[in-house]
Structure formats: structure tokens, C-alpha cells
Motif scaffolding. Sequence first.
Motif, PDB file in Angstrom:
ATOM      1  N   ALA A 133     -67.398-133.593  60.378  1.00  0.00           N
ATOM      2  CA  ALA A 133     -66.740-132.981  59.221  1.00  0.00           C
ATOM      3  C   ALA A 133     -67.174-133.659  57.928  1.00  0.00           C
ATOM      4  O   ALA A 133     -67.400-133.000  56.909  1.00  0.00           O
ATOM      5  N   ALA A 134     -67.312-134.995  57.943  1.00  0.00           N
ATOM      6  CA  ALA A 134     -67.717-135.726  56.740  1.00  0.00           C
ATOM      7  C   ALA A 134     -69.136-135.347  56.312  1.00  0.00           C
ATOM      8  O   ALA A 134     -69.406-135.138  55.118  1.00  0.00           O
ATOM      9  N   VAL A 135     -70.034-135.248  57.288  1.00  0.00           N
ATOM     10  CA  VAL A 135     -71.419-134.896  56.958  1.00  0.00           C
ATOM     11  C   VAL A 135     -71.493-133.459  56.459  1.00  0.00           C
ATOM     12  O   VAL A 135     -72.210-133.150  55.495  1.00  0.00           O
ATOM     13  N   GLU A 136     -70.762-132.554  57.102  1.00  0.00           N
ATOM     14  CA  GLU A 136     -70.767-131.156  56.660  1.00  0.00           C
ATOM     15  C   GLU A 136     -70.265-131.033  55.225  1.00  0.00           C
ATOM     16  O   GLU A 136     -70.777-130.228  54.434  1.00  0.00           O
ATOM     17  N   GLU A 137     -69.260-131.841  54.862  1.00  0.00           N
ATOM     18  CA  GLU A 137     -68.727-131.815  53.501  1.00  0.00           C
ATOM     19  C   GLU A 137     -69.777-132.281  52.491  1.00  0.00           C
ATOM     20  O   GLU A 137     -69.941-131.687  51.419  1.00  0.00           O
ATOM     21  N   VAL A 138     -70.520-133.344  52.814  1.00  0.00           N
ATOM     22  CA  VAL A 138     -71.574-133.838  51.924  1.00  0.00           C
ATOM     23  C   VAL A 138     -72.683-132.794  51.773  1.00  0.00           C
ATOM     24  O   VAL A 138     -73.194-132.552  50.661  1.00  0.00           O
ATOM     25  N   ALA A 143     -75.827-129.096  48.545  1.00  0.00           N
ATOM     26  CA  ALA A 143     -76.816-128.053  48.852  1.00  0.00           C
ATOM     27  C   ALA A 143     -76.944-127.078  47.688  1.00  0.00           C
ATOM     28  O   ALA A 143     -75.941-126.672  47.081  1.00  0.00           O
ATOM     29  N   SER A 144     -78.186-126.719  47.357  1.00  0.00           N
ATOM     30  CA  SER A 144     -78.431-125.775  46.274  1.00  0.00           C
ATOM     31  C   SER A 144     -77.894-124.395  46.661  1.00  0.00           C
ATOM     32  O   SER A 144     -78.195-123.887  47.741  1.00  0.00           O
ATOM     33  N   PRO A 145     -77.091-123.761  45.802  1.00  0.00           N
ATOM     34  CA  PRO A 145     -76.485-122.474  46.165  1.00  0.00           C
ATOM     35  C   PRO A 145     -77.492-121.338  46.276  1.00  0.00           C
ATOM     36  O   PRO A 145     -77.226-120.343  46.956  1.00  0.00           O
ATOM     37  N   ASP A 146     -78.626-121.453  45.594  1.00  0.00           N
ATOM     38  CA  ASP A 146     -79.597-120.363  45.621  1.00  0.00           C
ATOM     39  C   ASP A 146     -80.855-120.722  46.407  1.00  0.00           C
ATOM     40  O   ASP A 146     -81.890-120.081  46.276  1.00  0.00           O
ATOM     41  N   GLU A 147     -80.779-121.761  47.241  1.00  0.00           N
ATOM     42  CA  GLU A 147     -81.889-122.176  48.102  1.00  0.00           C
ATOM     43  C   GLU A 147     -83.118-122.617  47.311  1.00  0.00           C
ATOM     44  O   GLU A 147     -84.239-122.592  47.826  1.00  0.00           O
ATOM     45  N   SER A 148     -82.919-123.019  46.077  1.00  0.00           N
ATOM     46  CA  SER A 148     -84.040-123.546  45.293  1.00  0.00           C
ATOM     47  C   SER A 148     -84.178-125.035  45.582  1.00  0.00           C
ATOM     48  O   SER A 148     -83.302-125.660  46.179  1.00  0.00           O
ATOM     49  N   GLY A 149     -85.281-125.610  45.121  1.00  0.00           N
ATOM     50  CA  GLY A 149     -85.503-127.038  45.317  1.00  0.00           C
ATOM     51  C   GLY A 149     -86.209-127.337  46.630  1.00  0.00           C
ATOM     52  O   GLY A 149     -86.475-126.456  47.446  1.00  0.00           O
TER      53      GLY A 149
END
Length: 208
Positions: free
Chosen positions: A165-170, A175-181
Motif C-alpha cells: 500500500a505504501a509503495v502504491e501510494e508513492v 506518476a505523470s497523469p498524461d504518461e509523459s516523461g
Amino acid sequence: MPTPLPDQLLVESPEQALALLNPLRAELLSRLEQPASASEVARSLGETPQRINYHIKALEKAGLVRRTGSRQVKNLVEVLYQAVARTFVISDALAASAGVRGKLPEQGALAGLARTAEAMRRDALLLLERAESPGEADVPSAVLTSTVRLASEADRQAFVRDYLAAVEEVVRRYASPDESGEAYTAALAVYPRPERTEAQGKDEGADE
């Protein structure tokens, strides 16, 4: 002349199903489409003949490989083995049986751990080559290893749940919302630390 292999074998025994979930044994089956000795397969994989012979014996016991002959190599007689089919499919009835249902997820998770570790090793080697290229900037990466002692099965389950749960929260937070980067791989593993013996690598009686 090699015996033509059936295209598919329907796996209906728990022993065969669990053997197929072992990544090394699955790899051996793919390399034994043609008859080969344990030493020959070991050379192709960069493994010791003792380790490969142990796993081939386990596959033979499970009925997934068979002996097809032998050949003289200097002063030794090598036994040749061949897989009994090109592909293997676990039957629906077996996957749903009470005796196997609990074991398959456990062994599947360990198989996934081994595959992830191998993928990380390959990626790390590629990134090391990239880092050595002229003009290449440092490759950003990080690794953290730790040993935690858990007093009970309940503690183990709670630790794994909270850890995930901790890793999923991080991941969600950054995480970029538009899959950029640039894409990064974040791998997470929790497993019991195995006891290592002097015989490891020679006698694989306690191998995965």
C-alpha cells in the motif's frame, strides 16, 4: 533420428503443474525440444552440469521429459533427454482442484520473483553499457535492501499488505497523469531469506 514432439500436452497432475512454474525448469523444457544432455544444456545456459542434471531429473520424474538415448563423450556416457511436448497447458480441472489451488499462487509468485530478478539483471547490464557511452549523463537509479524479522504469520501478512500500500501510494503521487516523461521500472519484492549451505551449487536437493 529425434522423435517428433506433440505440439501440446494437457497437464493434469499437480506435480507437473508445479514443475512448470519453476522458471529454470520451464527454460529447460524449451531447450529440450531436441535431444540433449545435461552438460550440453548447462553450457548453453552458463550453469553447472550438476544443477541442470538435478532439474532435468525432476522433470523426468514428473513425466515432462524422457530419455531418448546416450552417447560416448571421451570416457563418459552422456544420457540424452527430450521434452515430451513443445507446449504445456494446465487443465482447468487441475487449476480448480482444492489440492493445487493454494500451491499454484505461491509457486507462481516465486516464479515471478525469479523472472523479475532476471529482467532487472538484463536491464542493469544495458544501463551500464549506456552509462559508459561517451557524453552520456549519469543514469539515475536507486536500490534498497533490508532484512526484517517477522514474529508471526499474521505479522507477515500485515507487513506485506502495508508495504504494498505504501509503495502504491508513492507511485500514484509521482506518476505523470498524461504518461509523459521518461519511464522508470519500480520493482518490489518480499520473500523469506533462504539459508545457504556449502553444498549449494553442487547438490541442488534444496533448490527452488
